[in-house]
Design a protein around this motif. Structure first.
Motif, PDB file in Angstrom:
ATOM      1  N   GLU A   1     -90.319 -58.527  78.618  1.00  0.00           N
ATOM      2  CA  GLU A   1     -90.459 -59.151  77.310  1.00  0.00           C
ATOM      3  C   GLU A   1     -91.942 -59.389  77.031  1.00  0.00           C
ATOM      4  OE1 GLU A   1     -89.028 -62.983  74.650  1.00  0.00           O
ATOM      5  OE2 GLU A   1     -88.489 -62.905  76.772  1.00  0.00           O
ATOM      6  N   LEU A   2     -92.403 -58.929  75.886  1.00  0.00           N
ATOM      7  CA  LEU A   2     -93.784 -59.173  75.457  1.00  0.00           C
ATOM      8  C   LEU A   2     -93.807 -60.463  74.653  1.00  0.00           C
ATOM      9  CD1 LEU A   2     -96.738 -58.217  75.156  1.00  0.00           C
ATOM     10  CD2 LEU A   2     -96.015 -57.047  73.075  1.00  0.00           C
ATOM     11  N   LEU A   3     -94.561 -61.448  75.139  1.00  0.00           N
ATOM     12  CA  LEU A   3     -94.622 -62.752  74.481  1.00  0.00           C
ATOM     13  C   LEU A   3     -95.763 -62.842  73.479  1.00  0.00           C
ATOM     14  CD1 LEU A   3     -93.956 -64.926  77.643  1.00  0.00           C
ATOM     15  CD2 LEU A   3     -92.297 -64.163  75.955  1.00  0.00           C
ATOM     16  N   GLY A   4     -96.845 -62.113  73.722  1.00  0.00           N
ATOM     17  CA  GLY A   4     -97.996 -62.141  72.820  1.00  0.00           C
ATOM     18  C   GLY A   4     -99.267 -61.799  73.556  1.00  0.00           C
ATOM     19  N   VAL A   5    -100.398 -62.049  72.901  1.00  0.00           N
ATOM     20  CA  VAL A   5    -101.708 -61.772  73.484  1.00  0.00           C
ATOM     21  C   VAL A   5    -102.708 -62.730  72.841  1.00  0.00           C
ATOM     22  CG1 VAL A   5    -102.357 -59.987  71.817  1.00  0.00           C
ATOM     23  CG2 VAL A   5    -103.282 -59.898  74.111  1.00  0.00           C
ATOM     24  N   ASP A   6    -103.739 -63.103  73.604  1.00  0.00           N
ATOM     25  CA  ASP A   6    -104.764 -64.021  73.095  1.00  0.00           C
ATOM     26  C   ASP A   6    -105.975 -63.239  72.581  1.00  0.00           C
ATOM     27  OD1 ASP A   6    -103.252 -66.194  73.786  1.00  0.00           O
ATOM     28  OD2 ASP A   6    -104.212 -66.491  75.717  1.00  0.00           O
ATOM     29  N   ILE A   7    -106.516 -63.684  71.451  1.00  0.00           N
ATOM     30  CA  ILE A   7    -107.727 -63.089  70.885  1.00  0.00           C
ATOM     31  C   ILE A   7    -108.719 -64.212  70.626  1.00  0.00           C
ATOM     32  CG2 ILE A   7    -108.714 -61.809  68.943  1.00  0.00           C
ATOM     33  CD1 ILE A   7    -106.001 -60.477  68.574  1.00  0.00           C
ATOM     34  N   PHE A   8    -109.965 -64.018  71.070  1.00  0.00           N
ATOM     35  CA  PHE A   8    -111.004 -65.019  70.861  1.00  0.00           C
ATOM     36  C   PHE A   8    -111.661 -64.790  69.505  1.00  0.00           C
ATOM     37  CE2 PHE A   8    -115.505 -66.318  71.240  1.00  0.00           C
ATOM     38  CZ  PHE A   8    -115.303 -67.680  71.440  1.00  0.00           C
ATOM     39  N   ASP A   9    -111.716 -65.839  68.684  1.00  0.00           N
ATOM     40  CA  ASP A   9    -112.378 -65.772  67.388  1.00  0.00           C
ATOM     41  C   ASP A   9    -113.783 -66.356  67.537  1.00  0.00           C
ATOM     42  OD1 ASP A   9    -113.368 -66.042  64.827  1.00  0.00           O
ATOM     43  OD2 ASP A   9    -111.485 -66.787  63.990  1.00  0.00           O
ATOM     44  N   PRO A  10    -114.836 -65.509  67.572  1.00  0.00           N
ATOM     45  CA  PRO A  10    -116.190 -66.019  67.798  1.00  0.00           C
ATOM     46  C   PRO A  10    -116.722 -66.858  66.640  1.00  0.00           C
ATOM     47  CG  PRO A  10    -116.258 -63.680  67.333  1.00  0.00           C
ATOM     48  CD  PRO A  10    -114.818 -64.054  67.422  1.00  0.00           C
ATOM     49  N   LEU A  11    -116.184 -66.655  65.434  1.00  0.00           N
ATOM     50  CA  LEU A  11    -116.648 -67.436  64.289  1.00  0.00           C
ATOM     51  C   LEU A  11    -116.193 -68.893  64.393  1.00  0.00           C
ATOM     52  CD1 LEU A  11    -115.964 -64.836  61.446  1.00  0.00           C
ATOM     53  CD2 LEU A  11    -118.117 -65.309  62.617  1.00  0.00           C
ATOM     54  N   LYS A  12    -114.980 -69.096  64.877  1.00  0.00           N
ATOM     55  CA  LYS A  12    -114.450 -70.449  65.029  1.00  0.00           C
ATOM     56  C   LYS A  12    -114.622 -70.977  66.444  1.00  0.00           C
ATOM     57  CE  LYS A  12    -110.875 -69.815  61.510  1.00  0.00           C
ATOM     58  NZ  LYS A  12    -109.417 -69.728  61.292  1.00  0.00           N
ATOM     59  N   GLY A  13    -114.914 -70.088  67.392  1.00  0.00           N
ATOM     60  CA  GLY A  13    -115.027 -70.499  68.787  1.00  0.00           C
ATOM     61  C   GLY A  13    -113.694 -70.896  69.381  1.00  0.00           C
ATOM     62  N   GLU A  14    -112.618 -70.276  68.893  1.00  0.00           N
ATOM     63  CA  GLU A  14    -111.270 -70.638  69.333  1.00  0.00           C
ATOM     64  C   GLU A  14    -110.534 -69.414  69.868  1.00  0.00           C
ATOM     65  OE1 GLU A  14    -109.367 -72.113  65.842  1.00  0.00           O
ATOM     66  OE2 GLU A  14    -110.545 -73.959  65.764  1.00  0.00           O
ATOM     67  N   VAL A  15    -109.593 -69.692  70.775  1.00  0.00           N
ATOM     68  CA  VAL A  15    -108.697 -68.647  71.250  1.00  0.00           C
ATOM     69  C   VAL A  15    -107.406 -68.767  70.456  1.00  0.00           C
ATOM     70  CG1 VAL A  15    -107.370 -67.773  73.192  1.00  0.00           C
ATOM     71  CG2 VAL A  15    -109.679 -68.626  73.569  1.00  0.00           C
ATOM     72  N   MET A  16    -107.053 -67.685  69.774  1.00  0.00           N
ATOM     73  CA  MET A  16    -105.818 -67.674  68.994  1.00  0.00           C
ATOM     74  C   MET A  16    -104.771 -66.877  69.741  1.00  0.00           C
ATOM     75  SD  MET A  16    -107.370 -66.799  65.221  1.00  0.00           S
ATOM     76  CE  MET A  16    -107.653 -65.118  65.767  1.00  0.00           C
ATOM     77  N   SER A  17    -103.582 -67.417  69.800  1.00  0.00           N
ATOM     78  CA  SER A  17    -102.488 -66.694  70.428  1.00  0.00           C
ATOM     79  C   SER A  17    -101.764 -65.905  69.351  1.00  0.00           C
ATOM     80  CB  SER A  17    -101.531 -67.669  71.108  1.00  0.00           C
ATOM     81  OG  SER A  17    -100.536 -66.955  71.784  1.00  0.00           O
ATOM     82  N   THR A  18    -101.755 -64.607  69.486  1.00  0.00           N
ATOM     83  CA  THR A  18    -101.059 -63.745  68.541  1.00  0.00           C
ATOM     84  C   THR A  18     -99.655 -63.511  69.052  1.00  0.00           C
ATOM     85  OG1 THR A  18    -103.127 -62.630  68.003  1.00  0.00           O
ATOM     86  CG2 THR A  18    -101.125 -61.487  67.408  1.00  0.00           C
ATOM     87  N   GLY A  19     -98.682 -63.843  68.247  1.00  0.00           N
ATOM     88  CA  GLY A  19     -97.297 -63.597  68.633  1.00  0.00           C
ATOM     89  C   GLY A  19     -97.021 -62.107  68.726  1.00  0.00           C
ATOM     90  N   ALA A  20     -96.029 -61.735  69.506  1.00  0.00           N
ATOM     91  CA  ALA A  20     -95.727 -60.319  69.736  1.00  0.00           C
ATOM     92  C   ALA A  20     -95.375 -59.584  68.449  1.00  0.00           C
ATOM     93  CB  ALA A  20     -94.582 -60.207  70.744  1.00  0.00           C
ATOM     94  N   GLU A  21     -94.808 -60.299  67.472  1.00  0.00           N
ATOM     95  CA  GLU A  21     -94.398 -59.635  66.227  1.00  0.00           C
ATOM     96  C   GLU A  21     -95.588 -59.164  65.387  1.00  0.00           C
ATOM     97  OE1 GLU A  21     -95.095 -63.857  65.502  1.00  0.00           O
ATOM     98  OE2 GLU A  21     -93.820 -62.850  66.961  1.00  0.00           O
ATOM     99  N   LYS A  22     -96.794 -59.670  65.667  1.00  0.00           N
ATOM    100  CA  LYS A  22     -97.992 -59.276  64.919  1.00  0.00           C
ATOM    101  C   LYS A  22     -98.764 -58.137  65.598  1.00  0.00           C
ATOM    102  CE  LYS A  22     -97.850 -62.420  61.662  1.00  0.00           C
ATOM    103  NZ  LYS A  22     -97.537 -62.020  60.309  1.00  0.00           N
TER     104      LYS A  22
END
Length: 198
Positions: free
Chosen positions: A94-115
């Protein structure tokens, strides 16, 4: 301009004794390099993969749409996957998602698998060559256009089966290891690996 290799990763790890964190930037990372980064057991060194925007590469000149306002680098995390037993002998991923770092906000966003644009499974990964045994395209917006273009020839059930975030059941193979490759909407790719239990 080729992919980052495992040999390059090993050289970087050996030469990084004075650092706590290292960012390795490249247009892509081969499978062995991804494994070397993920399985690095260096106690004091944290390694990050940063993907350079593909249209910056001279090899892609004229092939991709120029996006000057886009970020030059994307720090793209490892796919989050979970193994599920299916009956006595088979397993599913099962693929749950993946994390992407947003350098503009300095935050790690978790992208859901559906995206996620696409993800691929190698159900018996040998550690060298990624062979797709199952392919999925959770973001169905592009598939709807293809389905409409095909008209009456489109098999709705087949299209729906390609949209999954859970693989079809499979038996562990010779190497007892799986690999999952994820491609985000920008075309960046990352891999995750998991050993299957005997």
């Amino acid at each position: 301009y080729g992919p980052i290799t495992a040999a390059q990763v090993e050289d970087i790890i050996r030469g990084s004794k004075r650092y706590d964190e290292v960012v390795i930037a490249g247009f892509s990372f081969d499978a062995e390099a991804s494994i070397a980064i993920q399985e690095s057991s260096h106690p004091k060194l944290k390694i990050h993969m940063a993907h350079i925007r593909p249209d910056v590469s001279p090899g892609m000149d004229g092939l991709l749409k120029d996006t000057p306002n886009s970020q030059l680098f994307t720090v793209f995390g490892q796919p989050e996957i979970k193994l599920k037993k299916h009956g006595k002998e088979e397993v599913q991923v099962e693929l749950l998602g993946v994390d992407i770092f947003d350098p503009l906000k300095g935050e790690v966003m978790s992208t859901g698998a559906e995206k996620i644009a696409a993800w691929f499974l190698d159900s018996d990964y040998d550690g060298r060559c990624f062979c797709i045994t199952q392919a999925f395209f959770p973001d169905q917006s592009a598939w709807e256009k293809i389905s409409k273009a095909l008209g009456a020839q489109a098999d709705e059930e087949a299209f729906a089966s390609f949209a999954g975030t859970v693989s079809l059941p499979f038996k562990p193979g010779k190497f007892k290891r799986i690999a999952v490759k994820v491609i985000d909407p920008r075309g960046n790719e990352v891999m995750a690996f998991k050993q299957l239990e005997d």
